[in-house]
Write a protein that holds these residues in place. Structure first.
Motif, PDB file in Angstrom:
ATOM      1  N   LEU A 259      30.169 -38.992  10.412  1.00 35.24           N
ATOM      2  CA  LEU A 259      30.187 -39.469   9.130  1.00 35.24           C
ATOM      3  C   LEU A 259      30.944 -40.837   8.858  1.00 35.24           C
ATOM      4  O   LEU A 259      32.049 -40.687   8.792  1.00 35.24           O
ATOM      5  CB  LEU A 259      30.396 -38.493   8.036  1.00 35.24           C
ATOM      6  N   GLY A 260      30.018 -41.808   8.521  1.00 37.81           N
ATOM      7  CA  GLY A 260      31.072 -43.140   8.308  1.00 37.81           C
ATOM      8  C   GLY A 260      31.241 -43.182   6.517  1.00 37.81           C
ATOM      9  O   GLY A 260      30.366 -42.826   5.918  1.00 37.81           O
ATOM     10  N   VAL A 261      32.275 -43.548   6.139  1.00 34.40           N
ATOM     11  CA  VAL A 261      32.485 -43.839   4.855  1.00 34.40           C
ATOM     12  C   VAL A 261      32.614 -45.411   4.582  1.00 34.40           C
ATOM     13  O   VAL A 261      33.537 -46.174   5.265  1.00 34.40           O
ATOM     14  CB  VAL A 261      33.645 -43.166   4.253  1.00 34.40           C
ATOM     15  N   ILE A 262      32.094 -46.087   3.624  1.00 35.61           N
ATOM     16  CA  ILE A 262      31.830 -47.341   3.465  1.00 35.61           C
ATOM     17  C   ILE A 262      31.956 -47.557   1.905  1.00 35.61           C
ATOM     18  O   ILE A 262      31.781 -46.899   1.185  1.00 35.61           O
ATOM     19  CB  ILE A 262      30.671 -48.249   3.987  1.00 35.61           C
TER      20      ILE A 262
ATOM     21  N   ARG B 234      25.412 -40.010   9.482  1.00 41.19           N
ATOM     22  CA  ARG B 234      25.154 -40.267   7.886  1.00 41.19           C
ATOM     23  C   ARG B 234      26.288 -41.319   7.510  1.00 41.19           C
ATOM     24  O   ARG B 234      27.329 -41.318   8.269  1.00 41.19           O
ATOM     25  CB  ARG B 234      25.505 -39.192   7.250  1.00 41.19           C
ATOM     26  N   ILE B 235      26.080 -42.083   6.477  1.00 41.10           N
ATOM     27  CA  ILE B 235      26.858 -42.691   5.881  1.00 41.10           C
ATOM     28  C   ILE B 235      27.059 -42.449   4.415  1.00 41.10           C
ATOM     29  O   ILE B 235      26.310 -42.280   3.760  1.00 41.10           O
ATOM     30  CB  ILE B 235      26.476 -44.410   5.557  1.00 41.10           C
ATOM     31  N   ALA B 236      28.523 -42.301   3.965  1.00 40.83           N
ATOM     32  CA  ALA B 236      28.772 -42.065   2.488  1.00 40.83           C
ATOM     33  C   ALA B 236      29.460 -43.326   2.023  1.00 40.83           C
ATOM     34  O   ALA B 236      30.006 -44.013   2.553  1.00 40.83           O
ATOM     35  CB  ALA B 236      29.979 -40.873   2.577  1.00 40.83           C
ATOM     36  N   VAL B 237      28.923 -43.681   0.952  1.00 39.42           N
ATOM     37  CA  VAL B 237      29.216 -44.864  -0.018  1.00 39.42           C
ATOM     38  C   VAL B 237      29.857 -44.578  -1.244  1.00 39.42           C
ATOM     39  O   VAL B 237      29.756 -43.800  -2.040  1.00 39.42           O
ATOM     40  CB  VAL B 237      28.042 -45.699  -0.308  1.00 39.42           C
ATOM     41  N   MET B 238      31.079 -45.283  -1.127  1.00 36.13           N
ATOM     42  CA  MET B 238      32.072 -44.991  -2.299  1.00 36.13           C
ATOM     43  C   MET B 238      32.195 -46.317  -3.200  1.00 36.13           C
ATOM     44  O   MET B 238      32.300 -47.483  -2.699  1.00 36.13           O
ATOM     45  CB  MET B 238      33.477 -44.650  -1.847  1.00 36.13           C
ATOM     46  N   HIS B 239      32.406 -46.026  -4.489  1.00 31.66           N
ATOM     47  CA  HIS B 239      32.557 -47.365  -5.490  1.00 31.66           C
ATOM     48  C   HIS B 239      33.054 -46.893  -6.639  1.00 31.66           C
ATOM     49  O   HIS B 239      32.835 -45.674  -7.465  1.00 31.66           O
ATOM     50  CB  HIS B 239      31.056 -47.804  -5.932  1.00 31.66           C
ATOM     51  N   HIS B 240      34.235 -47.518  -7.135  1.00 31.94           N
ATOM     52  CA  HIS B 240      35.117 -47.086  -8.163  1.00 31.94           C
ATOM     53  C   HIS B 240      35.482 -45.493  -8.112  1.00 31.94           C
ATOM     54  O   HIS B 240      35.720 -45.062  -9.158  1.00 31.94           O
ATOM     55  CB  HIS B 240      34.270 -47.296  -9.382  1.00 31.94           C
ATOM     56  N   GLY B 241      35.893 -45.189  -6.901  1.00 36.31           N
ATOM     57  CA  GLY B 241      36.317 -43.732  -6.471  1.00 36.31           C
ATOM     58  C   GLY B 241      35.265 -42.844  -6.607  1.00 36.31           C
ATOM     59  O   GLY B 241      35.658 -41.668  -6.209  1.00 36.31           O
ATOM     60  N   ALA B 242      34.068 -43.150  -6.690  1.00 37.59           N
ATOM     61  CA  ALA B 242      32.939 -42.071  -6.757  1.00 37.59           C
ATOM     62  C   ALA B 242      31.979 -42.126  -5.616  1.00 37.59           C
ATOM     63  O   ALA B 242      32.061 -43.275  -5.077  1.00 37.59           O
ATOM     64  CB  ALA B 242      32.122 -42.077  -8.064  1.00 37.59           C
ATOM     65  N   LEU B 243      31.366 -41.189  -5.404  1.00 35.53           N
ATOM     66  CA  LEU B 243      30.509 -41.172  -4.398  1.00 35.53           C
ATOM     67  C   LEU B 243      28.957 -41.643  -4.768  1.00 35.53           C
ATOM     68  O   LEU B 243      28.391 -40.824  -5.502  1.00 35.53           O
ATOM     69  CB  LEU B 243      30.265 -39.908  -3.777  1.00 35.53           C
ATOM     70  N   LEU B 244      28.697 -42.812  -4.273  1.00 36.65           N
ATOM     71  CA  LEU B 244      27.323 -43.278  -4.831  1.00 36.65           C
ATOM     72  C   LEU B 244      25.974 -42.703  -3.900  1.00 36.65           C
ATOM     73  O   LEU B 244      25.125 -42.558  -4.474  1.00 36.65           O
ATOM     74  CB  LEU B 244      27.323 -44.976  -4.380  1.00 36.65           C
ATOM     75  N   ALA B 245      26.114 -42.299  -2.739  1.00 30.84           N
ATOM     76  CA  ALA B 245      25.111 -42.101  -1.949  1.00 30.84           C
ATOM     77  C   ALA B 245      25.896 -41.308  -0.460  1.00 30.84           C
ATOM     78  O   ALA B 245      26.716 -41.897  -0.120  1.00 30.84           O
ATOM     79  CB  ALA B 245      24.179 -43.102  -1.558  1.00 30.84           C
ATOM     80  N   CYS B 246      24.974 -40.550  -0.004  1.00 31.45           N
ATOM     81  CA  CYS B 246      25.259 -40.069   1.399  1.00 31.45           C
ATOM     82  C   CYS B 246      24.048 -39.515   1.962  1.00 31.45           C
ATOM     83  O   CYS B 246      23.436 -38.637   1.653  1.00 31.45           O
ATOM     84  CB  CYS B 246      26.479 -38.967   1.214  1.00 31.45           C
TER      85      CYS B 246
END
Length: 247
Positions: free
Chosen positions: A30-33, A214-226
């Motif tokens: 799982l990648g986190v970007i 899968r890729i998890a996308v963070m923005h301003h501390g929150a999870l935008l998408a996974c």
């Protein structure tokens, strides 16, 4: 293997990590970007125990580890690397990994002992070095390694602890372009048939797209998408969050 439930860390009124919920399956990568300041490394700090959450839980194999210190999480199978390289530069490559094996197995931390007493430890160290392609550098002082080689050594140190879940925090940071393919091959080998899971923060999108299930996308501390890479990269909300950033 690993899950976060409404994981939150606040400083005053500011949410550095805001209600993040992730699940990592056995053998999954799982990648986190996310843009700079999105909370990616802060998330890793919460999962690995360097920070205590304001709210929420971290679960490892179904066990709540939210209140455990980092060393106890490591003993339960959670391993981590950091953005900055950290090895014992005055010791050989093999000695670095040998100490990591000894620490994991709870034996004496003395370097200089009879070889016969260390056969299993040395064999485990050599297996870890072979896994990352550093066998021919085992006698070299760790401080003389190129940066890409130090990254490989850090992964060998991690493997010495026999983790079931590995957190890799920007392993490509500072690595030269010519060294990236070899390091990617090492990281790709970490899951496979072992059942080991990997959670990785990385800014190199080509690396993430080539490795992650899968890729998890963070923005301003929150999870935008996974989701799977193609779906995430086509998400207009993700694209908007990355305006001004390099995808």
């Amino acid at each position: 293997m690993l899950a976060t439930r409404d994981l939150t860390w606040r400083i005053g009124e500011v949410a550095i990590v805001d209600g993040v919920g992730l699940d990592l399956a056995p053998g999954e990568f799982l990648g986190v970007i996310g843009p700079n300041g999105a909370g990616k490394t802060s998330l890793f700090n919460l999962v690995s125990g360097l920070r205590r959450p304001t709210a929420g839980q971290v679960l490892l194999n179904g066990t709540d580890i939210s209140a455990l210190p980092p060393y106890k999480r490591a003993r339960l199978g959670l391993g981590r690397t950091f953005q900055a390289s950290s090895v014992f530069g005055s010791l050989s490559v093999r000695e670095n990994v040998r100490l990591a094996v000894q620490a994991h197995r709870g034996g004496s931390m003395r370097l200089w002992r009879r070889a016969a007493a260390d056969r299993e430890v040395v064999a485990a160290a050599d297996a870890a070095l072979d896994r990352v392609g550093l066998t021919d550098r085992s006698a070299a002082l760790a401080g003389t390694l190129a940066h890409g080689e130090k990254r490989k050594l850090e992964i060998a140190l991690l493997l010495a602890g026999e983790p079931t879940v590995m957190l890799l925090d920007e392993p490509m940071a500072g690595v030269s372009a010519e060294d990236v393919p070899e390091l990617v091959a090492v990281i790709r080998s970490l899951t496979g048939d072992s059942g080991r899971s990997v959670l990785m923060v990385e800014h190199h999108m080509d690396v993430i797209l080539g490795l992650a299930d899968r890729i998890a996308v963070m923005h301003h501390g929150a999870l935008l998408a996974c989701d799977v890479p193609a779906t995430v990269m086509a998400n207009p909300v993700v694209q908007e969050a990355y305006l001004g950033e390099s995808l």
